[in-house]
Motif scaffolding. Structure first.
Motif, PDB file in Angstrom:
ATOM      1  N   THR A   1      13.241   0.178   6.979  1.00 48.23           N
ATOM      2  CA  THR A   1      14.623  -0.320   6.855  1.00 48.23           C
ATOM      3  C   THR A   1      15.515   0.383   7.878  1.00 48.23           C
ATOM      4  O   THR A   1      16.307  -0.261   8.591  1.00 48.23           O
ATOM      5  N   THR A   2      15.379   1.721   7.955  1.00 47.04           N
ATOM      6  CA  THR A   2      16.215   2.486   8.901  1.00 47.04           C
ATOM      7  C   THR A   2      15.961   2.021  10.336  1.00 47.04           C
ATOM      8  O   THR A   2      16.899   1.774  11.103  1.00 47.04           O
TER       9      THR A   2
ATOM     10  N   ASN B   1      17.254  -1.416  11.061  1.00 45.24           N
ATOM     11  CA  ASN B   1      18.715  -1.403  11.186  1.00 45.24           C
ATOM     12  C   ASN B   1      19.166  -0.887  12.559  1.00 45.24           C
ATOM     13  O   ASN B   1      20.297  -1.131  12.976  1.00 45.24           O
TER      14      ASN B   1
END
Lengths: 57, 684
Positions: free
Chosen positions: B413-414, B417
């Motif tokens: 996810t990081t 993003n």
């Protein structure tokens, strides 16, 4: 053909130098010894007290 | 070859090479919209290297160094069949390249790829042609003209006692930091990897077997035993797969980072103490055999499949917020690349065994300048191997858990993003394909390089089904490299410490006295083991602090080498050409001093050691925090000490330059007097 043969000869010489085979052959010639376990031991005794070849990062 | 052509043909041919160099470099530099093919990098590099060698190195040889084919070299004058020996130039080239090529040009460019493919590529090309190759070439020639003297001896003679002491201290410091950082790379590549750990563990009995075979069965047949060793290593890779598939043996070889660190420390101590022929020499032979073969194979693989680079030219991390290591593109890209562009360590080899083998002064150009070009080409291959990966995959492998989170979901996810899409399923599939449990948080550069190399190799030979074998071959290749450096580096540092201690208490200087061997080996291993342990326990992955420290130390040694070279050039009454070494020196001073300043004083805790210590001190106090605070303060102190030492050499050198140029000081170089060569053409 001659060029390929000479390139191969140089490659083998380079490998023999990198892998210390040439150094051992010179040692045998210099000390007039025949290759044997004791001659190889003497070769390493001579090299043992020298700093090893540095290997870069 | 083109030298022999008639002038118009030569002009046309080199004009075409120049056009290709300019065109390919322009494409590499300005291409933005779509992924770029790796062949553009290969074309740019090949043509820039050809031009640099043909014109720049020839200019340096003719105008500045005035290399003289008639001047007898120490190999001829002092020939003793041992250290000094007239040797074929191609043989010396191979010998020198095998000594300078290590994991640095593979790991550094992979780490620097977090900025995109462009910064690393441009620095590798320009840095090698204008700085790294120049350093290796001039130091080699100056050593040849001084009976093969070492850099520290030349520094003492040409710049003064301070130069000699600083060069000596810098070498010891670099060795300690280098050994710690490369050991950390191995730890990160092997942690929780039963396949990799088994394969590398097996190289120890294989090396012992090779040593005994050479000593007892077939004395001196090194090439033969290296082939045998290589076959056994391939069997160990295959056996590693079996181990990883069976829970019982797999659990034995599934080791945590601290356990691996302790194992490596114990191994290196043993390797420094046991006879050279038993472990160090056979491992060196095996590593060199695999190294030369694999580098050649990788080059062929890249040209054959000419992969597409998925990494953009620049990433958002040029602003210094990168997860792989913190710090802005300037100066940290230049510190991180290290050996692929310029390496101070090379100056030790250029003033070590190589000058004692050179038959003619004119050959220093090919050996010194040419070998560094080959090393730089290895760095370009590493950039390609890293950048063929999808950026999301690259960052998932190289980012520490402290930045992207502990779980697969939080990491992906990081990273997604950040604009580099990757899913947990992608990473799981990739880990499965290479035979690993996970590829998250495998910091240090080696695993990412191994995945890239496996990707290239598996498309050339064997297809996707053998990707796991190629991956573990690549890990084995890098770890073998690194363990050889640990063996040899610990021993070299041991000899240097023994040499120094011998002045205080004579028996300590005897390299065959066992109490001295054990004491000095323990001292060296404890020193780099301390930094290794610090890296293993670092929540930011260790590489974040240790690799820049290594890069700074290595480039500071290059600064010392360039100071020596500039001093000699000025003393040779070639001050008007001193820019050839002075400009790289100024650049090195700019990057190393800026990087050191940031590493010590930057207010960002991810960059500055002192800021990190303050940040930790403001949090909850535990014994682990206290240790981390101490480590950061120590790193700051080490960086500061290196900086002070090199500043002293700079001041000492500048005094010499001003003195000679103003005429207040006699320009006397400490060269061996000219002796006419007696070598026949065939022998040389």
């Amino acid at each position: 053909m001659m060029t390929a043969r000479s390139a191969l000869r140089i490659l083998i010489s380079a490998l023999r130098e990198i892998f210390d085979e040439a150094a051992y052959a010179r040692f045998l010639e210099r000390t007039r010894m025949a290759s044997s376990p004791s001659a190889y031991a003497a070769f390493w005794r001579e090299r043992e007290n020298n700093a090893p070849k540095p290997r870069c990062c | 070859m083109l030298d022999g052509m008639n002038r118009p043909v030569s002009i046309l041919a080199w004009g075409a090479v120049s056009l290709v160099a300019a065109g390919a470099t322009a494409v590499v530099a300005v291409h933005r919209s779509e992924p770029i093919n790796a062949l553009w990098l290969v074309a740019a590099a090949t043509c820039c290297y050809a031009l640099g060698y043909r014109f720049y190195s020839k200019f340096i040889a003719a105008k500045i160094l005035a290399v003289d084919a008639l001047r007898a070299t120490p190999a001829e004058r002092l020939e003793n069949g041992r250290d000094f020996l007239v040797t074929n130039k191609w043989v010396v080239f191979g010998h020198h390249f095998a000594a300078i090529a290590g994991p640095g040009p593979l790991v550094g460019p992979v780490l620097a790829a977090q900025f995109g493919y462009l910064p690393g590529t441009l620095w590798v090309l320009a840095g090698a042609v204008f700085a790294g190759c120049v350093q290796d070439f001039v130091i080699l020639l100056f050593s040849v003209r001084r009976d093969g003297k070492s850099l520290t001896e030349m520094a003492k003679e040409e710049t003064g006692a301070v130069g000699g002491i600083v060069a000596y201290a810098a070498v010891i410091a670099i060795l300690i930091i280098l050994l710690a950082v490369v050991a950390l790379v191995v730890v990160n590549a092997l942690k929780d990897s039963p396949w990799g750990t088994f394969t590398i563990a097996m190289t120890i009995p294989i090396a012992l077997l090779m040593g005994i075979y050479l000593r007892r069965i077939r004395p001196g047949k090194v090439l033969e035993v290296s082939v045998l060793g290589f076959i056994l290593v391939l069997l160990a890779i295959w056996g590693g797969q079996w181990i990883s598939l069976h829970p019982g043996p797999a659990s034995v070889f599934t080791l945590s980072a601290p356990t691996l660190a302790i194992s490596i420390i114990i191994y290196a101590f043993a390797a420094s103490v046991v006879p050279v022929w038993l472990l160090l020499a056979p491992r060196d032979y095996l590593s060199t055999f695999v190294k030369l073969g694999t580098i050649g194979l990788l080059g062929i693989g890249i040209v054959a499949i000419h992969p597409t680079l998925h990494m953009p030219a620049f990433t958002r991390f040029v602003d210094g917020t990168g997860p792989v290591f913190a710090g802005k593109i300037f100066p940290f890209a230049f510190i991180t690349i290290a050996c692929g562009a310029i390496s101070g360590f090379h100056s030790l080899i250029s003033s070590g065994t190589t000058p004692k083998l050179i038959a003619r002064e004119t050959e220093t150009r090919m050996v010194g300048y040419g070998s560094m070009l080959a090393e730089s080409a290895v760095a370009v291959m590493a950039i390609i191997a890293a950048c063929v990966l999808q950026p999301g995959v690259y960052f998932a492998i190289n980012s520490p858990a402290g930045i992207v989170g502990q779980t697969a979901v939080s990491a992906t996810t990081t990273i997604s993003n950040w604009g580099f899409p990757v899913t947990a399923a992608d990473m799981q599939a990739l880990a499965h394909a290479v035979g690993e449990q996970t590829l998250f948080n495998r910091t240090g550069g080696a695993p990412a390089f191994a995945v890239g190399m496996a990707h290239i190799f598996s498309q050339t030979l064997g297809g996707g089904t053998v990707m796991a074998l190629w991956y573990h071959f690549a890990v084995m290749f890098e770890a073998l490299f690194i363990l050889t450096i640990l063996d040899a580096g610990t021993r070299v540092a041991r000899f240097m410490i023994q040499d120094a201690l011998g002045h205080i208490y004579k028996p300590l200087g005897r390299t065959s006295w066992y109490p001295s061997i054990i004491f000095t080996s323990a001292l060296i291993v404890a020193a780099w083991g301390f930094f290794l342990w610090q890296g293993v326990k670092d929540p930011l992955g260790g590489i974040n602090s240790l690799w820049p420290l290594f890069g700074i130390a290595n480039q500071l040694l290059a600064t010392v080498a360039m100071c020596v070279a500039t001093t000699i050039i000025i003393k040779m009454h070639r001050a008007r050409y001193a820019a050839v070494t002075l400009v790289p020196l100024v650049w090195l001073v700019a990057i190393t001093f800026t990087a050191s300043w940031h590493k010590i004083f930057d207010l960002n805790p991810r960059v500055g050691f002192l800021a990190q210590a303050r940040f930790l001190a403001s949090g909850p106090a535990t014994s682990a925090t206290a240790r981390l605070i101490f480590n950061n303060r120590l790193d700051a102190a080490v960086t500061g000490l290196l900086l002070v030492m090199v500043t002293l050499v700079l001041i000492e050198s500048a005094r010499q330059w001003v003195g000679v140029i103003s005429g207040r000081k006699e320009a006397r170089v400490k060269e061996t007097p000219f002796v006419m060569t007696r070598l026949t053409e065939e022998r040389a």
